[in-house]
Design an enzyme around this catalytic site. Structure first.
Site, mmCIF file in Angstrom:
data_model
loop_
_atom_site.group_PDB
_atom_site.id
_atom_site.type_symbol
_atom_site.label_atom_id
_atom_site.label_comp_id
_atom_site.label_asym_id
_atom_site.label_seq_id
_atom_site.Cartn_x
_atom_site.Cartn_y
_atom_site.Cartn_z
ATOM 1 N N SER A 155 15.373 -45.145 1.087
ATOM 2 C CA SER A 155 15.447 -44.064 0.074
ATOM 3 C C SER A 155 14.066 -43.480 -0.193
ATOM 4 O O SER A 155 13.495 -43.676 -1.258
ATOM 5 C CB SER A 155 16.093 -44.571 -1.217
ATOM 6 O OG SER A 155 15.505 -45.767 -1.684
ATOM 7 N N GLY B 275 11.013 -52.673 7.157
ATOM 8 C CA GLY B 275 10.240 -53.867 7.431
ATOM 9 C C GLY B 275 9.537 -54.444 6.221
ATOM 10 O O GLY B 275 8.806 -55.435 6.332
ATOM 11 N N LYS C 113 13.179 -55.518 2.088
ATOM 12 C CA LYS C 113 14.177 -55.142 1.079
ATOM 13 C C LYS C 113 15.473 -55.931 1.235
ATOM 14 O O LYS C 113 15.974 -56.540 0.284
ATOM 15 C CB LYS C 113 14.500 -53.637 1.176
ATOM 16 C CG LYS C 113 13.343 -52.707 0.971
ATOM 17 C CD LYS C 113 13.779 -51.260 1.063
ATOM 18 C CE LYS C 113 14.400 -50.912 2.402
ATOM 19 N NZ LYS C 113 13.490 -51.129 3.556
ATOM 20 N N GLY D 212 1.560 2.622 -2.809
ATOM 21 C CA GLY D 212 1.050 3.357 -3.958
ATOM 22 C C GLY D 212 1.716 3.023 -5.273
ATOM 23 O O GLY D 212 1.706 3.837 -6.204
ATOM 24 N N MET E 275 2.913 12.450 -0.239
ATOM 25 C CA MET E 275 3.343 13.682 0.430
ATOM 26 C C MET E 275 2.155 14.581 0.765
ATOM 27 O O MET E 275 2.221 15.386 1.710
ATOM 28 C CB MET E 275 4.344 14.437 -0.450
ATOM 29 C CG MET E 275 5.730 13.803 -0.545
ATOM 30 S SD MET E 275 6.603 13.747 1.034
ATOM 31 C CE MET E 275 6.790 15.495 1.412
ATOM 32 N N ASP F 200 0.807 -1.224 0.000
ATOM 33 C CA ASP F 200 0.000 0.000 0.000
ATOM 34 C C ASP F 200 0.840 1.273 0.000
ATOM 35 O O ASP F 200 0.419 2.311 0.508
ATOM 36 C CB ASP F 200 -0.952 0.010 1.209
ATOM 37 C CG ASP F 200 -2.118 0.990 1.018
ATOM 38 O OD1 ASP F 200 -2.540 1.165 -0.142
ATOM 39 O OD2 ASP F 200 -2.581 1.579 2.012
ATOM 40 N N LEU G 77 9.424 -49.399 2.508
ATOM 41 C CA LEU G 77 9.357 -49.046 3.915
ATOM 42 C C LEU G 77 10.277 -49.934 4.755
ATOM 43 O O LEU G 77 10.646 -51.038 4.342
ATOM 44 C CB LEU G 77 7.919 -49.188 4.417
ATOM 45 C CG LEU G 77 6.889 -48.207 3.858
ATOM 46 C CD1 LEU G 77 5.482 -48.659 4.237
ATOM 47 C CD2 LEU G 77 7.151 -46.792 4.358
#
Length: 641
Positions: A552, A481, A484, A45, A176, A43, A479
């Site tokens: 990962s 468990g 993998k 201007g 001004m 604001d 995940l």
């Protein structure tokens, strides 16, 4: 509503004859062009000022003026006939909130110069939009509300404008009329701003007291309301400030290649925008980063061949020799080419809601070059209000910091202080394709210049041939468990029975040695995967079939490793196990600890897992036994030669 006849549109399409149009176009064709932005706090201007400039320069068509009159009535403008901000605030959301959100570009012209002005947002939330508008600007108009003085956003935008390389600044003390044109108020604001400007290296600026509401000191005529001010009006300054391209032209010649122009077998040219210097037919040039040399044969443009081209012009260059040159390369003066490096220090402005991930791979786009870049943990973040250097692990939205980054291959660059074109870059998220940051290169790191790739006699092909197999990376993800490590171990056993040379990198085992210094924060997990990827790459160079078993969890990091490995050698294997099944197994008791709050940043509980979108192999451990899953994976990766 009565209209001021002096502000009727400068041209009406239905009343111009062809000769008038030609004369008008010819008159404006050879004018200089100034790009500038308006910025500051909310604001202050900015939109009103630009609307006033458009109105006073008579660049509003009758239909636009009629629309402005109607819209001004709707918003209930008080005390004035027209709300000039509505000429610029085009988004409905902006009009409803009374703020600027997007960057609005407008064109206008005076008798002396053409202008493109960007109205940039003042709200801190949209600082990234301000950076966008400033990136091509020659001058910045910093607005300050005379009632409020210098605010945090005033400092932030001034710092960014200076950082981006804008050296012409106007401090426009607006409104001004609301402080009765008080000289002391104006001079106090100028003194406050000068103290801050000197701190950040701004050597000079032009201060002008204005009123967008009343039009004081905006047009050529001096305002009688400020008899104590004897400087130029805003439009006078914009028309006369010297924005010359002499600095760019004084540098050595360099042109990033944007496009290889090959319309037929008889023509091969290299098109681009000249970033620095001048070029003529017969000039010796060097292709960077390859280092190949040649000579300019001709400079081709739409208007025919030129005898000379300079910085800022777009041309097509032909060479005397058939050299390898493509998009992303830079054609430069043979005796003074720009550097090429893959490690840098840079200032980064972060522009995304999601924080910077140190170590994650982002697309880095610099000119016509696009490479993968990883940003290290920031050296520090800059407090734009106090200019303190703050410790930082990352960068959040609108933060500005200094960090080191490295790219996956050398890029051609010049320090941003010398060249915007070859020193400024953006960072792009590889998954969302969103622009997440913008930066300025300072210099290349000395270690990047001293470390070279040492060629060896025995190649990776030789290693693979000795083992009678094709290298692979079998990247098991899933995940905790999910199974993998168990499945990867079974696959390695089967490959061993087939006399294949393998090595299994397991997530837990790697953390006992190579990655023992890393924790489980998001940044540490990214670095964990990066290191494993580098090791896997070395092992494939040795001709091995590498099996990795890591959670990962982030797609970006799996993609980063894929990019390291030769094409078709990276095989992503998604061990697809539902969370409830993996948690029920909980062989190591980790889920129980995570649920109780004893283990932080655990994948699936308080840290996300991003499933692969298109893995080469997917195995479901609910439907398959370990033996069945291993047999299926081996059958999918055959043949191994």
């Amino acid at each position: 509503m009565a209209r001021d006849a002096s502000h009727e549109p400068a041209y009406k399409a239905d009343s111009l004859i062809a000769e008038d149009i030609d004369a008008y176009l010819e008159q404006h064709q050879n004018k200089g062009l100034l790009r500038f932005i308006t910025c500051g706090s909310v604001d202050d201007g900015k939109s009103t000022l630009i609307g006033r400039l458009l109105y006073d320069s008579k660049m509003i068509f009758e239909d636009q003026l009629a629309s402005l009159e109607a819209d001004s009535k709707k918003v209930g403008t008080q005390g004035q006939d027209l709300d000039f901000a509505l000429l610029v605030d085009g988004l409905a959301a902006e009009r409803e909130q009374g703020i600027t959100i997007d960057v609005a570009y407008r064109f206008f012209a005076t008798q002396k110069r053409k202008f493109i002005v960007a109205d940039t947002p003042g709200h801190e939330q949209y600082t990234r939009n301000m950076v966008t508008g400033a990136s091509t600007a020659d001058l910045a108009v910093i607005l300050v509300d005379a009632r409020k003085g210098v605010l945090v956003q005033t400092r932030r935008h001034s710092y960014l404008a200076h950082l981006i390389g804008i050296r012409h600044l106007v401090l426009a003390v607006n409104k001004m009329d609301l402080v009765d044109y008080d000289r002391e108020t104006f001079e106090s604001i100028v003194a406050d701003y000068r103290a801050f400007a000197e701190q950040i290296g701004i050597e000079d600026f032009t201060a002008i007291p204005i009123s967008g509401f009343k039009g004081d000191n905006i047009t050529a005529a001096p305002s009688p309301a400020t008899p104590w001010y004897d400087g130029p009006s805003l439009i006078d300054h914009l028309e006369t400030v010297e924005i010359a391209n002499t600095a760019a032209q004084a540098r050595s010649f360099a042109m990033p290649v944007q496009w290889v122009n090959r319309p037929n077998l008889d023509f091969r040219g290299f098109s681009g925008l000249i970033a620095g210097g001048t070029v003529k037919p017969g000039d010796p040039v060097r292709i960077v980063p390859s280092g190949k040399t040649s000579t300019i044969k001709s400079i081709v443009t739409f208007d025919g061949e030129w005898d000379e081209a300079v910085a800022g012009q777009s041309v097509t260059l032909t060479l005397e020799d058939e050299v390898d040159c493509s998009r992303g390369d830079v054609i430069a003066a043979a005796e003074d080419p720009p550097e090429a490096s893959d490690q840098f220090e840079a200032t980064i402005v972060w522009m995304n809601d999601e924080a910077l991930k140190p170590g994650r791979g982002y697309w880095l786009k610099l000119g016509t070059q696009t490479v993968t870049a990883t940003v290290q943990e920031p050296k520090y973040e800059i407090n734009v209000n106090t200019l303190e250097q703050l410790a930082a692990k990352s960068l959040t939205l609108n933060a500005i910091g200094v960090a080191e980054l490295r790219t996956d291959r050398p890029i051609v660059f010049e320090p941003y202080a010398d060249s915007r074109a070859l020193g400024g870059f953006i960072l792009i998220d590889k998954i969302t394709n969103a622009t997440v940051g913008a930066g300025m290169l300072h210099f290349s790191l000395r270690r990047a210049q001293n470390v070279h790739w040492q060629p060896t006699t025995i190649t990776r092909e030789d290693h693979a041939a000795m083992k009678n197999q094709r290298p692979r990376v079998l990247w098991f993800t899933g995940l905790s468990g999910s199974g993998k490590s168990t499945i990867a171990n079974a696959v390695e056993q089967k490959l061993n029975l087939m006399n294949r040379h393998t090595f299994l990198l397991d997530g837990d085992n790697v953390r006992h040695g190579l990655n023992r210094d890393l924790g489980f924060t998001e940044a540490d997990r990214i670095e964990n995967i990066r290191r494993v990827g580098e090791v896997a790459k070395l092992m494939t160079d040795a001709g091995l079939i590498v099996l990795t078993a890591f959670i990962s969890p982030f797609r970006a990091e799996r993609q980063m490793v894929r990019a390291m490995i030769d094409e078709c050698e990276f095989i992503e294997i998604f061990v697809d196990t539902p969370l409830e099944v993996a948690e029920a197994r909980d062989v190591k008791g980790l889920y129980k600890k995570a649920r109780s709050g004893q283990l932080k940043n655990f994948t699936g509980i308080d840290s996300p897992y991003e499933e692969p979108e298109a893995p080469e192999i997917r195995v479901n451990t609910v439907e398959m036994t370990v033996e069945e899953a291993a047999d299926y994976i081996v059958s999918r990766i055959l043949p191994l030669k």
